[in-house]
Design a protein around this motif. Structure first.
Motif, PDB file in Angstrom:
ATOM      1  N   VAL A  68      40.767 -27.888 -16.990  1.00 40.10           N
ATOM      2  CA  VAL A  68      39.926 -28.972 -17.499  1.00 40.10           C
ATOM      3  C   VAL A  68      39.792 -30.069 -16.450  1.00 40.10           C
ATOM      4  CG1 VAL A  68      39.754 -30.791 -19.238  1.00 40.10           C
ATOM      5  CG2 VAL A  68      40.489 -28.492 -19.904  1.00 40.10           C
ATOM      6  N   ARG A  69      40.891 -30.411 -15.815  1.00 37.22           N
ATOM      7  CA  ARG A  69      40.859 -31.468 -14.801  1.00 37.22           C
ATOM      8  C   ARG A  69      39.937 -31.080 -13.646  1.00 37.22           C
ATOM      9  NH1 ARG A  69      46.607 -33.642 -13.713  1.00 37.22           N
ATOM     10  NH2 ARG A  69      46.913 -31.439 -13.204  1.00 37.22           N
ATOM     11  N   GLY A  70      39.943 -29.782 -13.316  1.00 38.08           N
ATOM     12  CA  GLY A  70      39.034 -29.326 -12.277  1.00 38.08           C
ATOM     13  C   GLY A  70      37.579 -29.442 -12.698  1.00 38.08           C
ATOM     14  N   ARG A  71      37.298 -29.115 -13.949  1.00 41.65           N
ATOM     15  CA  ARG A  71      35.918 -29.225 -14.455  1.00 41.65           C
ATOM     16  C   ARG A  71      35.470 -30.684 -14.479  1.00 41.65           C
ATOM     17  NH1 ARG A  71      34.740 -24.392 -17.564  1.00 41.65           N
ATOM     18  NH2 ARG A  71      32.747 -25.319 -18.165  1.00 41.65           N
ATOM     19  N   VAL A  72      36.390 -31.574 -14.851  1.00 42.04           N
ATOM     20  CA  VAL A  72      36.062 -33.005 -14.864  1.00 42.04           C
ATOM     21  C   VAL A  72      35.766 -33.481 -13.455  1.00 42.04           C
ATOM     22  CG1 VAL A  72      37.009 -35.319 -15.259  1.00 42.04           C
ATOM     23  CG2 VAL A  72      37.358 -33.514 -16.960  1.00 42.04           C
ATOM     24  N   ALA A  73      36.561 -33.045 -12.481  1.00 40.63           N
ATOM     25  CA  ALA A  73      36.337 -33.459 -11.087  1.00 40.63           C
ATOM     26  C   ALA A  73      34.975 -32.996 -10.597  1.00 40.63           C
ATOM     27  CB  ALA A  73      37.452 -32.902 -10.202  1.00 40.63           C
ATOM     28  N   GLU A  74      34.586 -31.756 -10.958  1.00 42.26           N
ATOM     29  CA  GLU A  74      33.282 -31.231 -10.548  1.00 42.26           C
ATOM     30  C   GLU A  74      32.138 -32.023 -11.163  1.00 42.26           C
ATOM     31  OE1 GLU A  74      33.125 -27.171 -11.661  1.00 42.26           O
ATOM     32  OE2 GLU A  74      34.790 -26.543 -10.362  1.00 42.26           O
ATOM     33  N   ARG A  75      32.330 -32.418 -12.405  1.00 46.73           N
ATOM     34  CA  ARG A  75      31.233 -33.060 -13.139  1.00 46.73           C
ATOM     35  C   ARG A  75      31.178 -34.563 -12.904  1.00 46.73           C
ATOM     36  NH1 ARG A  75      28.154 -31.614 -17.702  1.00 46.73           N
ATOM     37  NH2 ARG A  75      27.409 -33.385 -18.920  1.00 46.73           N
ATOM     38  N   LEU A  76      32.360 -35.205 -12.871  1.00 49.67           N
ATOM     39  CA  LEU A  76      32.404 -36.659 -12.873  1.00 49.67           C
ATOM     40  C   LEU A  76      32.970 -37.260 -11.598  1.00 49.67           C
ATOM     41  CD1 LEU A  76      33.798 -37.127 -16.509  1.00 49.67           C
ATOM     42  CD2 LEU A  76      31.398 -37.163 -15.782  1.00 49.67           C
ATOM     43  N   GLY A  77      33.648 -36.437 -10.790  1.00 49.06           N
ATOM     44  CA  GLY A  77      34.256 -36.953  -9.566  1.00 49.06           C
ATOM     45  C   GLY A  77      35.767 -36.797  -9.594  1.00 49.06           C
ATOM     46  N   ALA A  78      36.349 -36.563  -8.430  1.00 47.56           N
ATOM     47  CA  ALA A  78      37.777 -36.278  -8.343  1.00 47.56           C
ATOM     48  C   ALA A  78      38.643 -37.474  -8.710  1.00 47.56           C
ATOM     49  CB  ALA A  78      38.116 -35.809  -6.929  1.00 47.56           C
ATOM     50  N   ASP A  79      38.079 -38.682  -8.655  1.00 45.40           N
ATOM     51  CA  ASP A  79      38.884 -39.872  -8.924  1.00 45.40           C
ATOM     52  C   ASP A  79      38.849 -40.297 -10.390  1.00 45.40           C
ATOM     53  OD1 ASP A  79      36.206 -40.492  -8.832  1.00 45.40           O
ATOM     54  OD2 ASP A  79      36.502 -42.478  -7.926  1.00 45.40           O
ATOM     55  N   VAL A  80      38.204 -39.506 -11.254  1.00 44.73           N
ATOM     56  CA  VAL A  80      38.117 -39.854 -12.674  1.00 44.73           C
ATOM     57  C   VAL A  80      39.349 -39.317 -13.400  1.00 44.73           C
ATOM     58  CG1 VAL A  80      36.819 -39.550 -14.821  1.00 44.73           C
ATOM     59  CG2 VAL A  80      35.603 -39.875 -12.646  1.00 44.73           C
ATOM     60  N   PRO A  81      40.205 -40.200 -13.949  1.00 47.65           N
ATOM     61  CA  PRO A  81      41.398 -39.734 -14.661  1.00 47.65           C
ATOM     62  C   PRO A  81      41.046 -39.217 -16.052  1.00 47.65           C
ATOM     63  CG  PRO A  81      41.294 -42.123 -14.737  1.00 47.65           C
ATOM     64  CD  PRO A  81      40.135 -41.680 -13.875  1.00 47.65           C
ATOM     65  N   VAL A  82      41.726 -38.180 -16.476  1.00 47.78           N
ATOM     66  CA  VAL A  82      41.533 -37.625 -17.812  1.00 47.78           C
ATOM     67  C   VAL A  82      42.655 -38.141 -18.709  1.00 47.78           C
ATOM     68  CG1 VAL A  82      41.287 -35.531 -19.177  1.00 47.78           C
ATOM     69  CG2 VAL A  82      40.552 -35.549 -16.783  1.00 47.78           C
ATOM     70  N   PRO A  83      42.345 -38.889 -19.757  1.00 48.36           N
ATOM     71  CA  PRO A  83      43.420 -39.402 -20.617  1.00 48.36           C
ATOM     72  C   PRO A  83      44.108 -38.259 -21.368  1.00 48.36           C
ATOM     73  CG  PRO A  83      41.269 -39.884 -21.577  1.00 48.36           C
ATOM     74  CD  PRO A  83      41.011 -39.333 -20.209  1.00 48.36           C
ATOM     75  N   ILE A  84      45.428 -38.266 -21.331  1.00 47.68           N
ATOM     76  CA  ILE A  84      46.201 -37.255 -22.063  1.00 47.68           C
ATOM     77  C   ILE A  84      47.332 -37.941 -22.805  1.00 47.68           C
ATOM     78  CG2 ILE A  84      45.653 -35.350 -20.503  1.00 47.68           C
ATOM     79  CD1 ILE A  84      48.413 -35.762 -19.219  1.00 47.68           C
ATOM     80  N   TYR A  85      47.827 -37.237 -23.814  1.00 51.59           N
ATOM     81  CA  TYR A  85      48.890 -37.758 -24.666  1.00 51.59           C
ATOM     82  C   TYR A  85      49.915 -36.649 -24.882  1.00 51.59           C
ATOM     83  CZ  TYR A  85      45.007 -40.907 -25.421  1.00 51.59           C
ATOM     84  OH  TYR A  85      43.955 -41.768 -25.223  1.00 51.59           O
ATOM     85  N   PRO A  86      51.195 -36.995 -25.041  1.00 48.06           N
ATOM     86  CA  PRO A  86      52.211 -35.955 -25.225  1.00 48.06           C
ATOM     87  C   PRO A  86      51.982 -35.183 -26.509  1.00 48.06           C
ATOM     88  CG  PRO A  86      53.127 -38.153 -25.629  1.00 48.06           C
ATOM     89  CD  PRO A  86      51.770 -38.355 -25.047  1.00 48.06           C
ATOM     90  N   ALA A  87      52.245 -33.870 -26.446  1.00 47.25           N
ATOM     91  CA  ALA A  87      52.027 -33.023 -27.618  1.00 47.25           C
ATOM     92  C   ALA A  87      53.096 -31.941 -27.741  1.00 47.25           C
ATOM     93  CB  ALA A  87      50.640 -32.380 -27.538  1.00 47.25           C
ATOM     94  N   GLY A  88      54.243 -32.156 -27.126  1.00 53.45           N
ATOM     95  CA  GLY A  88      55.300 -31.165 -27.204  1.00 53.45           C
ATOM     96  C   GLY A  88      55.464 -30.417 -25.905  1.00 53.45           C
ATOM     97  N   ASP A  89      56.471 -29.572 -25.850  1.00 59.41           N
ATOM     98  CA  ASP A  89      56.805 -28.845 -24.625  1.00 59.41           C
ATOM     99  C   ASP A  89      55.627 -28.028 -24.112  1.00 59.41           C
ATOM    100  OD1 ASP A  89      59.322 -29.865 -24.748  1.00 59.41           O
ATOM    101  OD2 ASP A  89      60.241 -28.087 -25.660  1.00 59.41           O
ATOM    102  N   GLY A  90      55.237 -28.307 -22.874  1.00 54.26           N
ATOM    103  CA  GLY A  90      54.189 -27.535 -22.226  1.00 54.26           C
ATOM    104  C   GLY A  90      52.796 -27.778 -22.760  1.00 54.26           C
ATOM    105  N   LEU A  91      52.630 -28.814 -23.594  1.00 51.28           N
ATOM    106  CA  LEU A  91      51.330 -29.077 -24.218  1.00 51.28           C
ATOM    107  C   LEU A  91      50.884 -30.503 -23.940  1.00 51.28           C
ATOM    108  CD1 LEU A  91      51.984 -27.503 -27.745  1.00 51.28           C
ATOM    109  CD2 LEU A  91      50.692 -26.465 -25.859  1.00 51.28           C
ATOM    110  N   VAL A  92      49.589 -30.708 -23.926  1.00 45.05           N
ATOM    111  CA  VAL A  92      49.022 -32.051 -23.835  1.00 45.05           C
ATOM    112  C   VAL A  92      47.891 -32.172 -24.856  1.00 45.05           C
ATOM    113  CG1 VAL A  92      49.586 -32.351 -21.404  1.00 45.05           C
ATOM    114  CG2 VAL A  92      47.377 -31.387 -22.043  1.00 45.05           C
TER     115      VAL A  92
END
Length: 363
Positions: free
Chosen positions: A264-288
Motif C-alpha cells: 500500500v505504501r508503494g502504491r501511495v508513493a506512486e500516486r501521491l509522492g514518496a514523501d506522503v505519510p500513510v496514517p496507521i494505527y496499531p491493530a495487534g501483532d503483525g497488523l496495522v
C-alpha cells in the motif's frame, strides 16, 4: 400471521424506510413491534417454528434494506428498562434492555456520575446492537465495558447468558455479527463510579478537551466534547439535515498485515509522492489499521461527491458517511458505495468492507 405475539401490533406491507436512519428500504410483508423481552422471545420462536423469514429490527442506524423490502416478518424491538447495581470497589453494573435508545442510556449513565460510556455519546441506534457491532468511537469500544449479554439462541430456542469473553469481540465485529443465530435481549456494562471519564485515548478528543492523551476528565465534559465533534461531522441525527441521513461510517477502517502495508505504501508513493505519510494505527501483532476516510479522499473522492442523479452523496462533512439527499433509492446508495470501494481498490489495492448490515442486497 402464525407467529404468537401476545401484545404486539402486527401490520402488513409496512414501508421500512421510516425505520432506518438512511430513510431507505422497501416494505416488510409483516411488521410487529414488541415491548417486552418475553414477547420478543415468543415472536422469534414462533417465526422459527413456522419456518418464516425473520428480520429483527433495532434502531435502523446500521442497516441498508433493499428497495424490494423484506418478504417475511420484521420484529421491531421496543423493549425498555435499565437497572444500576453497585458491585463495590467503585464499580456499578448497568443492565439495559435491548430496545433502549443508546444515547439516552449514555446520557443517563453520565447523569448518574458513571464513567466509561461517555466517548460513545451521540451514536444512533439501540442498546442491543452495540455488542453485535462492538460499537466504538473516540478510543473506546463496547468491549472495554461489556460484562455479558442475554441471548435467545435461535438454534435451540433457549435463553442464555454469554460473558463478553465468549462473543469474539474485535474491531467492529463479534460472533453475533453477520449471523441471525441469536437475538440480544439485554446487555450489562461495568462502569466506574465517581463522575470521571475513561482515560482519553483519542488525540482529536484530547485536543478539544485541552488534556494529554491518557488523562481523565469529568464524564459530562467528555460527553459534551464528543457530541460537538460528532455534530461537526454530521454524525448526530437531525431530520432537517441530509448530511445525517446516513448509516454512520459506511466502511470500516481496513486492518491489514504489515507485508500488505508495504505494498500500500508503494502504491501511495506512486500516486501521491514518496514523501506522503500513510496514517496507521496499531491493530495487534503483525497488523496495522488504515484510515478508510484517508484512503477515500486520496483516491479522489471529496466531501459532497455525488452518486446517481445527486440523490445520494458523500457527506459534506465526512467522507465515510454515504448520505441520502432525498428521493434516493437503495440502488443509488449501493452504486455510490461500489464506486468508492472500487476507486480505493484501484488506487491503493485495499478492499473496503461495508460496516452496515445489508438486507436483501449486496455490494
Amino acid at each position: 400471521m402464525s407467529t404468537p405475539l401476545s401484545s404486539a401490533e402486527v401490520r402488513a406491507s409496512v414501508p421500512l424506510a421510516g425505520f432506518t436512519t438512511l430513510r431507505l428500504g422497501g416494505p416488510a410483508a409483516r411488521l410487529a413491534s414488541v415491548t417486552t423481552a418475553g414477547d420478543l422471545v415468543d415472536a422469534v420462536r414462533g417465526a422459527d417454528a413456522a419456518g418464516e423469514s425473520l428480520l429483527v429490527l433495532g434502531g435502523g442506524s446500521n442497516l441498508v434494506i433493499a428497495d424490494e423490502g423484506f418478504a417475511g416478518t420484521v420484529v421491531r424491538i421496543a423493549t425498555a428498562g435499565r437497572r444500576f447495581d453497585r458491585l463495590g470497589d467503585g464499580v456499578v453494573q448497568l443492565t439495559v434492555e435491548a430496545g433502549e435508545d443508546w444515547d439516552a442510556v449514555v446520557a443517563d449513565a453520565v447523569h448518574h456520575g458513571l464513567g466509561g460510556l461517555e466517548c460513545l455519546s451521540g451514536i444512533p441506534g439501540l442498546v442491543g446492537a452495540t455488542p453485535v457491532q462492538n460499537v466504538g468511537a473516540y478510543g473506546v469500544e463496547v468491549s472495554d465495558l461489556l460484562v455479558s449479554v442475554d441471548l435467545l439462541d435461535r438454534r435451540t430456542g433457549r435463553v442464555t447468558t454469554a460473558a463478553a469473553a465468549e462473543l469474539g469481540l474485535g474491531y467492529r465485529t463479534s460472533v453475533l455479527k453477520g449471523t441471525d443465530s441469536a437475538v440480544v435481549l439485554r446487555v450489562r456494562f461495568a462502569l466506574a463510579d465517581g463522575g470521571m471519564s475513561a482515560p482519553i485515548r483519542y488525540a482529536e478528543l484530547a485536543r478539544v478537551l485541552g488534556v494529554e492523551p491518557g488523562e481523565r476528565v469529568p464524564a459530562e465534559a467528555a460527553r459534551g466534547a464528543v457530541l460537538e465533534l460528532r455534530r461537526g461531522k454530521g454524525m448526530v441525527l437531525d431530520p432537517a439535515d441530509h448530511d445525517t441521513w446516513s448509516a454512520g461510517s459506511f466502511f470500516t477502517n481496513p486492518v491489514i498485515g504489515e507485508d500488505e502495508f508495504d505494498v500500500v505504501r508503494g502504491r501511495v508513493a506512486e500516486r501521491l509522492g514518496a514523501d506522503v505519510p500513510v496514517p496507521i494505527y496499531p491493530a495487534g501483532d503483525g497488523l496495522v489499521k488504515l484510515s478508510a476516510a484517508w484512503l477515500i479522499e486520496r483516491a479522489g473522492f471529496r466531501r459532497g461527491h455525488h452518486g446517481p442523479g445527486g440523490r445520494v452523496a458523500l457527506s459534506n462533512r465526512h467522507t465515510l458517511a454515504l448520505t441520502n439527499r432525498g428521493g434516493a433509492r437503495t440502488a443509488d446508495l449501493l452504486a455510490l458505495a461500489r464506486e468508492v470501494r472500487d476507486g480505493v481498490r484501484d488506487a491503493f489495492g485495499v478492499e473496503l468492507s461495508p460496516e452496515p448490515v445489508l438486507v436483501g442486497c449486496a455490494l
